[in-house]
Motif scaffolding. Structure first.
Motif, short mmCIF file in Angstrom:
data_model
loop_
_atom_site.label_atom_id
_atom_site.label_comp_id
_atom_site.label_asym_id
_atom_site.label_seq_id
_atom_site.Cartn_x
_atom_site.Cartn_y
_atom_site.Cartn_z
N UNK A 262 0.82 -1.21 0.00
CA UNK A 262 0.00 0.00 0.00
C UNK A 262 0.85 1.27 0.00
N UNK A 263 1.89 1.30 0.81
CA UNK A 263 2.66 2.53 1.02
C UNK A 263 3.93 2.62 0.18
N UNK A 264 4.42 1.48 -0.33
CA UNK A 264 5.68 1.50 -1.08
C UNK A 264 5.49 1.08 -2.54
N UNK A 265 4.88 -0.09 -2.76
CA UNK A 265 4.80 -0.64 -4.12
C UNK A 265 3.96 0.23 -5.04
N UNK A 266 2.74 0.56 -4.62
CA UNK A 266 1.85 1.36 -5.48
C UNK A 266 2.43 2.75 -5.78
N UNK A 267 2.94 3.49 -4.78
CA UNK A 267 3.58 4.77 -5.11
C UNK A 267 4.79 4.62 -6.02
N UNK A 268 5.57 3.53 -5.83
CA UNK A 268 6.77 3.33 -6.66
C UNK A 268 6.41 3.07 -8.12
N UNK A 269 5.42 2.20 -8.36
CA UNK A 269 5.04 1.93 -9.76
C UNK A 269 4.33 3.13 -10.38
N UNK A 270 3.88 4.05 -9.55
CA UNK A 270 3.30 5.30 -10.06
C UNK A 270 4.39 6.28 -10.49
N UNK A 271 5.43 6.40 -9.69
CA UNK A 271 6.43 7.45 -9.89
C UNK A 271 7.54 7.06 -10.87
N UNK A 272 8.00 5.81 -10.81
CA UNK A 272 9.21 5.44 -11.56
C UNK A 272 9.02 5.46 -13.08
N UNK A 273 7.96 4.86 -13.66
CA UNK A 273 7.85 4.84 -15.12
C UNK A 273 7.86 6.21 -15.79
N UNK A 274 7.05 7.20 -15.35
CA UNK A 274 7.11 8.50 -16.03
C UNK A 274 8.44 9.21 -15.89
N UNK A 275 9.11 9.02 -14.75
CA UNK A 275 10.43 9.64 -14.58
C UNK A 275 11.44 9.00 -15.54
N UNK A 276 11.36 7.68 -15.73
CA UNK A 276 12.24 7.01 -16.69
C UNK A 276 11.99 7.49 -18.11
N UNK A 277 10.72 7.67 -18.47
CA UNK A 277 10.39 8.19 -19.80
C UNK A 277 10.96 9.59 -19.98
N UNK A 278 10.79 10.44 -18.96
CA UNK A 278 11.32 11.80 -19.04
C UNK A 278 12.84 11.80 -19.07
N UNK A 279 13.46 10.81 -18.43
CA UNK A 279 14.93 10.69 -18.46
C UNK A 279 15.42 10.36 -19.87
#
Length: 497
Positions: free
Chosen positions: A397-414
């Motif tokens: 709830x507190x780690x996995x869902x926020x992580x899969x939310x944040x990481x992909x768009x940041x990688x695309x922007x990178x």
């Protein structure tokens, strides 16, 4: 965005609702429209913009109709539940505690509905409760349809976050990096910079962009792990800044054109630019997913479709004014994906404060929206995998869902900061589904359910002006054709490379 029924909130007049819808639709996507106009040609762009505006208005009326049908279904279900409860009470007897509970239920739930029912059965379609699109999908779609809905919403929000994550570092890089040493006068002067050009000393422009992206992620990324709310004052501040920036850009471009300093000579049509223009226009008319929050608090909804039509006409005029002043003021080769950056050149405006304000405008407005979109996406992920009666472990709830939310768009922007392509692809695929296909399916399924529950004689008072089944079929054909066209265009473009 995709939750259940929420409080309506404070009611406001239809004209206030019109202003809110205008502010919602005219957002960051408008800043990428001038470049897309110049790339596709002014005639093709104008025709496509008008047609997509018409299509967006049509599907907006579909969503409003589905909202009314959802409200009617909820009233009917509550009425049936009350009848069942009354039957049970009459057959088994009623205790004092039952009476108290029933009285509380009546006060909390039934009083507004009973008052509506007394005015006539037609008002069963009154939109008084906010039913989000996810709730409507659960009411009218089967399990496969609900999963496809959430998939489409999630992909769109990922695209949104990738655009936001790229736009802020791009603006900071363009404003602060300069090979000439003048930080505020390097953009929009006709000089083309490569990512490998120097920014500060041995730091390249691409390195500066990634440093800004890292700082942006570290500062705003943690909000994804918590709950945030958009406050009223934050909305007022960002809306005010947005309109000051748009008015500045239009006036400055008109001044240059009136002084004979215009450099733009746009072509009438360039078919190669239609793909990105299509995605940008779809993205720039996106409001369907937020209509429940916008329409429900309107106090008088009798002429809501006419007010929405007026809104779309005003938005069309605004987009045309912004884009035409841009393509005639600036040459195609110096128009920047983020249009505000064309005004950071000293030759355009000599006032340093205004140059910095326009150059950094996306930084302020997008930064306030990023955490809200991220939390919305995280909650959609939770809803998609939620099972009745089940709970998530703390780590999930507190780690996995926020992580899969944040990481992909940041990688695309990178990997890329091509804003025009990011906006184009997001609008052409996920935006196509949200703006065309989902509203058409909602209208079709809600009409079938309404006839089944209330009979064919009952008429939805908020029935779309495009009530004939031809229009739903037309939207289906158009939406699927757009998927095919955009995909074929991408494949052909890649094969030529």
């Amino acid at each position: 965005m995709a939750g259940g029924i929420t409080d309506t909130g404070e009611l406001y007049s239809p004209y206030v609702g019109l202003v809110y819808m205008f502010n919602l639709i005219v957002g960051t996507g408008a800043l990428t429209m001038p470049k897309a106009f110049a790339t596709a040609g002014w005639l093709v762009s104008l025709v496509l913009l008008m047609f997509l505006g018409f299509m967006s208005y049509m599907t907006t009326t579909f969503v409003v109709e589905a909202m009314a049908a959802a409200n009617a279904q909820l009233r009917w279900k509550r009425r049936e539940k009350r009848k069942d409860d009354e039957d049970e009470d009459s057959s088994s007897g009623v205790s004092d505690s039952d009476v108290l509970l029933q009285d509380g239920y009546e006060r909390a739930e039934t009083c507004p509905i009973l008052s509506v029912q007394r005015r006539g059965s037609a008002n069963i379609f009154e939109i008084t409760e906010r039913v989000e699109m996810g709730q409507m999908a659960s009411m009218f779609f089967n399990k496969v349809g609900v999963n496809l809905f959430y998939f489409c919403i999630i992909i769109y929000l990922y695209g949104d976050l990738a655009i936001y994550a790229a736009a802020v570092p791009v603006s900071l890089m363009q404003v602060t990096c300069s090979v000439t040493g003048n930080h505020s006068c390097s953009v929009g002067d006709g000089t083309k910079y490569n990512d490998t050009d120097k920014c500060w000393g041995s730091i390249r422009r691409i390195d500066a962009y990634r440093l800004y992206l890292a700082a942006f992620t570290l500062l705003l990324g943690p909000f994804t792990f918590f709950n945030v709310q958009k406050t009223k004052y934050l909305q007022i501040m960002t809306s005010l800044m947005r309109w000051i920036a748009f008015i500045f850009m239009i006036i400055l471009a008109l001044i240059r054109i009136s002084r004979g300093q215009a450099e733009g000579h746009p072509s009438m049509a360039q078919l190669s630019g239609i793909r990105n223009l299509f995605g940008v226009c779809v993205y720039s008319f996106m409001c369907q997913h937020s209509l429940p929050s916008l329409i429900t608090p309107i106090s008088k909804k009798k002429h809501v479709n006419k007010l929405v039509l007026l809104d779309y006409i005003l938005i069309l005029a605004f987009y045309s004014l912004l884009s035409f002043t841009a393509i005639y003021c600036f040459r195609n080769d110096i128009l920047v994906d983020m249009y505000t950056l064309n005004f950071t050149n000293c030759e355009i405006i000599s006032v340093a404060f205004i140059r910095y304000f326009l150059g950094l405008f996306p930084v302020f407005t997008i930064s306030t929206n990023f955490p809200i979109i991220a939390v919305t996406l995280r909650n959609n992920w939770k809803t998609l995998f939620h099972r009745e009666g089940g709970t998530y472990p703390w780590v999930v709830d507190r780690i996995v869902f926020p992580a899969i939310t944040l990481i992909p768009p940041v990688l695309v922007a990178f990997c890329t900061h091509d804003l025009e392509s990011l906006v184009g692809i997001t609008g052409a695929y996920a935006g196509n589904g949200i703006q065309y296909l989902i509203p058409a399916f909602l209208a079709y399924c809600s009409r079938k359910d309404t006839q089944l529950v209330f009979g064919s004689e009952t008429v939805n008072k908020h029935l779309s002006p495009f009530r004939h089944s031809f229009w739903i079929v037309f939207v289906f054909i158009w939406g699927f054709s757009c998927f095919v066209f955009v995909t074929a265009n991408i494949v052909l473009s890649e094969s030529k490379l």
